[in-house]
Each structure stands twice: as C-alpha cells, then as structure tokens.
Enzyme design. Structure first.
Site, short mmCIF file in Angstrom:
data_model
loop_
_atom_site.label_atom_id
_atom_site.label_comp_id
_atom_site.label_asym_id
_atom_site.label_seq_id
_atom_site.Cartn_x
_atom_site.Cartn_y
_atom_site.Cartn_z
N LYS A 192 71.37 31.74 58.71
CA LYS A 192 70.87 32.96 58.62
C LYS A 192 70.39 32.92 56.81
CE LYS A 192 69.58 37.19 59.73
NZ LYS A 192 68.74 37.21 60.29
N ASP A 215 68.90 34.35 64.34
CA ASP A 215 68.40 35.44 65.45
C ASP A 215 67.20 34.78 65.99
OD1 ASP A 215 67.74 35.45 62.67
OD2 ASP A 215 66.14 37.08 63.05
N ASP A 267 80.23 30.50 66.69
CA ASP A 267 81.05 31.25 67.61
C ASP A 267 80.29 32.25 68.67
OD1 ASP A 267 83.26 32.42 68.45
OD2 ASP A 267 83.20 34.09 67.33
N TYR A 302 85.31 34.05 58.72
CA TYR A 302 86.70 34.48 59.34
C TYR A 302 87.83 33.30 59.16
CZ TYR A 302 85.41 33.44 64.25
OH TYR A 302 84.79 33.04 65.70
#
Ligand code: NAP
Length: 404
Positions: A217, A271, A295, A150
């Site tokens: 990830k 995760d 975030d 982002y």
C-alpha cells in the site's frame, strides 16, 4: 518447498531417513485432527519408501496442555527441541485470555524468527466454492511474519506511553493526534523485506512460477509499504539479476514474452490486488507482501477455494519451519472426531516436501483430491455438497489413505 534461505547459494536442510519430528497436537479439536493427520503421513511415508524412511514423532507441549502440565503456554523445552531439530508440525492453539502471553502462535514465530508465513492456495476439485472458476486459483502467498502493525507495539488510549508518544509527535512535527487515541507502531525494515522477497523468488524459480508480485500500500504509506516495494525490486536486481526481470523490461525488451526460466517481478497496490485475485486469478503465481496485507489476502484466497478447513500453511525461517493448520481450535467440536483434518493433513504434505520427501507429499495430496472427488468428506463440506457421504475426522484420514 525447499526454498527457505535468503542466500541463493545456501543449501536446503538435509533430513536423515528416520528423523525425529516434534509435534504439538493443539487445543480444542487439535488432538482429533492431529490423530487423523499422523495416520495419513505415516501411511504415505510407508507407501512411498517401504520402511526405508519413517518419522519418529516426538510430542512437545504448547497451549492449554502445556499450561496444565508445565505451567507455561510455551515451555522453554518445547522451543529448545524445535530449535535443535529445526522442524515441527502443530495443531491450532487457543489464544489465552490470561497467562502473560499474547498469543502462543505469535510467540512461536517470534522466538524462532519464522519470518515467512507461507500459504499455498490451490483449488481441490469438488470443494464447494463461491467462485465460478475456482480452478483458476493457484497462488502461493509469502507473508512477512515479524514486522508491520501487529507485532504488538501498541499502547492503550490515555496510557502514559501513548500520551508520551502523542506529545512527542506533536512537538516534533506540529501535527495533531487526538489525545484519546490508542497508538500502534508500524515498522518495516530493509532486512526483513529482503529476506522475505528472497524466499519468494527462490520458491518461484524452483517451482517454475513465472511471476513474483509484491503487494503493498505504498501509494499512501510511503516509507513502510512503499519501501517494501523498493527494497523488493532492489533485492531482485542485486541478488537474482540473471533470473529475474521487471514488468517494464518484459514489455519493452522482450515484447511481453517471458524468456524461459526467468521470473518477472512486478508490484500491485493492495486494494487493486484484491480485485485482481477475484477477476484475473490465473495471472498470478507467487505473492510477497507485508504482514497485514498478507493476513487479509491469505484468508480471502482460502475462501475463494472453499475455506480454511482445507488450507495448509507453514511458518518458515532460516533453518526452522513449523507447519500448521490455518484454522482455529473450533472448541465446540473438541473430542467429537468430527471436524475436517484437511488443513493439517495438507500442511503435513508441505512438510514432507520441505524435507525433500516429495513422493510422500504427492501421495498425500492425491489421496485428499481423490477422497473429495469421491465425496467422502467431513460435515463442513458434506453440508454443501450434493450426494456427499459424511465421514468423521478419523474416517476422512482413512479415506485419504485408501485413495493414495
Ligand atoms: P475457529 O476455531 O477456526 O472456528 C470457527 C468455525 O470455523 C468453527 O466453528 C467451524 O464452523 C469452522 N471450522 C474451524 N476449523 C474447522 C475444521 N477443521 N473443520 C471444519 N470446520 C472448521 O475460530 P475461532 O472460533 O474464532 O477461534 C477459536 C480459537 O482458536 C481461539 O482461541 C483463537 O484464538 C484460536 N485460533 C488459533 C489459530 C492457530 O492456532 N493458528 C488460528 C485461528 C484461531 P462451523 O461452526 O460452521 O462448523
């Protein structure tokens, strides 16, 4: 927190005894929480140094006040002053719905290359928490601030640019993307990763934290998140060879017992990490991660210790640091002298530490802890604490000072 240079040999910035420090009071409830914060910081510095040191505050404009007075949400003058003084503290800013700027906060980070969003998360005894053992949470998140999904590199579905990218990807890779897709680019560099991880390791060494965990990830996004993991280990090996070891080395060469003064570098898939912070929070200290993971985890951790109302934060680059409240402007309470100034007050304590004024920083933290333990708190905490005495925003500032 004096550890903000990726080069391990560089010195932290030096501040004179009477530095000029710019502040942005912020929109909505910003002026309320800034007033309370300034009172606490001035009192802590006075108490710690008896007048030998003091801050000369300098207001700089950003957000709605800047737009009204100077026609821009982030005037050049503001950036110039922060650049020349190297430091600032700010209240929350409204994200403008128009005005040619996506977000003042993001623009400030990009303009000053504040590449690390640093969020220490520690439980303050007495704050209502959804956890059974919130006191086990004591982590510092280093979130990369300039890359990842982002940064604003995205194009609306069916726009010419999105169509162009879709056509190009299909032609080059023979893979299909639905023609009505919006497109965003996720980019992560070796340079960006290394300087972020370096800052996290330096912090761990300086604060005697036993681990730095790279959260990614990379099992799915191999060349961005996976590369973050590889580059993080590479940096640790190349630059902090004598100070760090991997989890494998810890187990196989040291029987699981960390040698004095060393930091173990390890990684966790994002995760799984969300489970770890809930199930085994006491096993984690410093976390380093890309923007989006950071975030989510920063806010999840803040919730675990009682919410954003008390969570401090800083955006730090090489030679520049901006300390800020982590919550938004809470506009419905603007001017009511009601909201909790804890987040900005504790961000101010981080700022004092960063300046090397650690005695004053410690006083601020102690004052906040004692005020909460006496249950003299603002409405947000009072409504969840039995027997609490509700105080105003400025009242909380005064209680903190009374409890140094
Ligand atoms: P928000 O301002 O954080 O407020 C949401 C709710 O959180 C408030 O209604 C209040 O809950 C609670 N809250 C926030 N700050 C508090 C404080 N200091 N003390 C006690 N409670 C507090 O979020 P938002 O309404 O989504 O955003 C408003 C504006 O802020 C937007 O323009 C947004 O873009 C901006 N924003 C700025 C920053 C920043 O500058 N870093 C960060 C986030 C959002 P209750 O109503 O339950 O009392």
């Amino acid at each position: 927190m004096n550890t903000h240079h990726p080069d391990p040999k560089s010195d932290p910035p030096k501040f004179p005894d009477t530095p000029e420090i710019p502040y942005i009071e912020g929109d909505g409830t910003g002026p309320d929480i800034w007033k309370a914060t300034r009172h606490v910081l001035d009192a802590a510095v006075e108490r710690a140094y008896g007048g030998k040191r003091y801050i000369r505050w300098k207001e700089v404009l950003a957000g709605e006040k800047a737009f009204k007075e100077a026609g821009s949400f982030l005037p050049d003058d503001t950036l110039e002053v922060i650049r020349s003084l190297g430091i600032a503290i700010k209240g929350p800013l409204t994200t403008p719905v128009s005005g040619g700027i996506r977000s003042v906060n993001v623009a400030l980070r990009q303009e000053l290359d504040l590449y690390a969003c640093v969020r220490p998360v520690q439980y303050i005894p007495g704050v209502p928490s959804p956890m059974r053992f919130p006191e086990k949470v004591n982590m510092v998140v280093f979130r990369e601030n300039t890359e990842d999904v982002y940064t604003g590199l995205e194009w609306a579905a069916e726009s010419p640019f999105a169509r162009k990218i879709i056509d190009w990807v299909e032609a080059e890779t023979k893979r299909k993307i639905r023609s009505d897709s919006g497109i965003g680019i996720k980019h992560m560099s070796r340079f960006g990763t290394r300087r972020l991880v370096a800052m996290a390791i330096r912090y761990a060494l300086e604060h005697k934290c036993s681990s730095v965990t790279l959260v990614h990830k990379g099992n799915i996004m191999k060349f961005t998140e996976g590369a973050f993991r590889i580059w993080g280990y590479e940096l640790a090996r190349e630059v902090f060879f004598e100070d760090t070891l991997t989890e494998d080395a810890l187990l196989n060469e040291y029987g699981g017992i960390l040698p004095e003064g060393k930091v173990v570098i390890r990684d966790r898939i994002a995760d799984a990490m969300f489970q770890q912070i809930l199930l085994r929070p006491d096993e984690y200290g410093v976390l380093a991660m890309p923007n989006l993971n950071g975030d989510y985890i920063s806010d999840a951790l803040a919730a675990m210790v009682g919410g954003l109302g008390m969570a401090p934060g800083a955006n730090i680059g090489d030679g520049y640091a901006v300390f800020e409240a982590t919550h938004g402007t809470a506009p419905k309470y603007a001017g009511l002298d009601k909201v909790n100034p804890g987040s900005l007050i504790l961000s101010g304590a981080l700022m004092l530490d960063y300046m090397g004024w650690t005695e004053a920083g410690a006083l601020v933290r102690r004052g906040v802890r004692r005020a909460v333990s006496k249950k003299h708190v603002t409405y947000d905490l009072a409504r969840q604490m039995e027997g609490a005495v509700e105080v105003s925003c400025s009242g909380f500032g005064r209680v903190v000072v009374d409890h140094f």
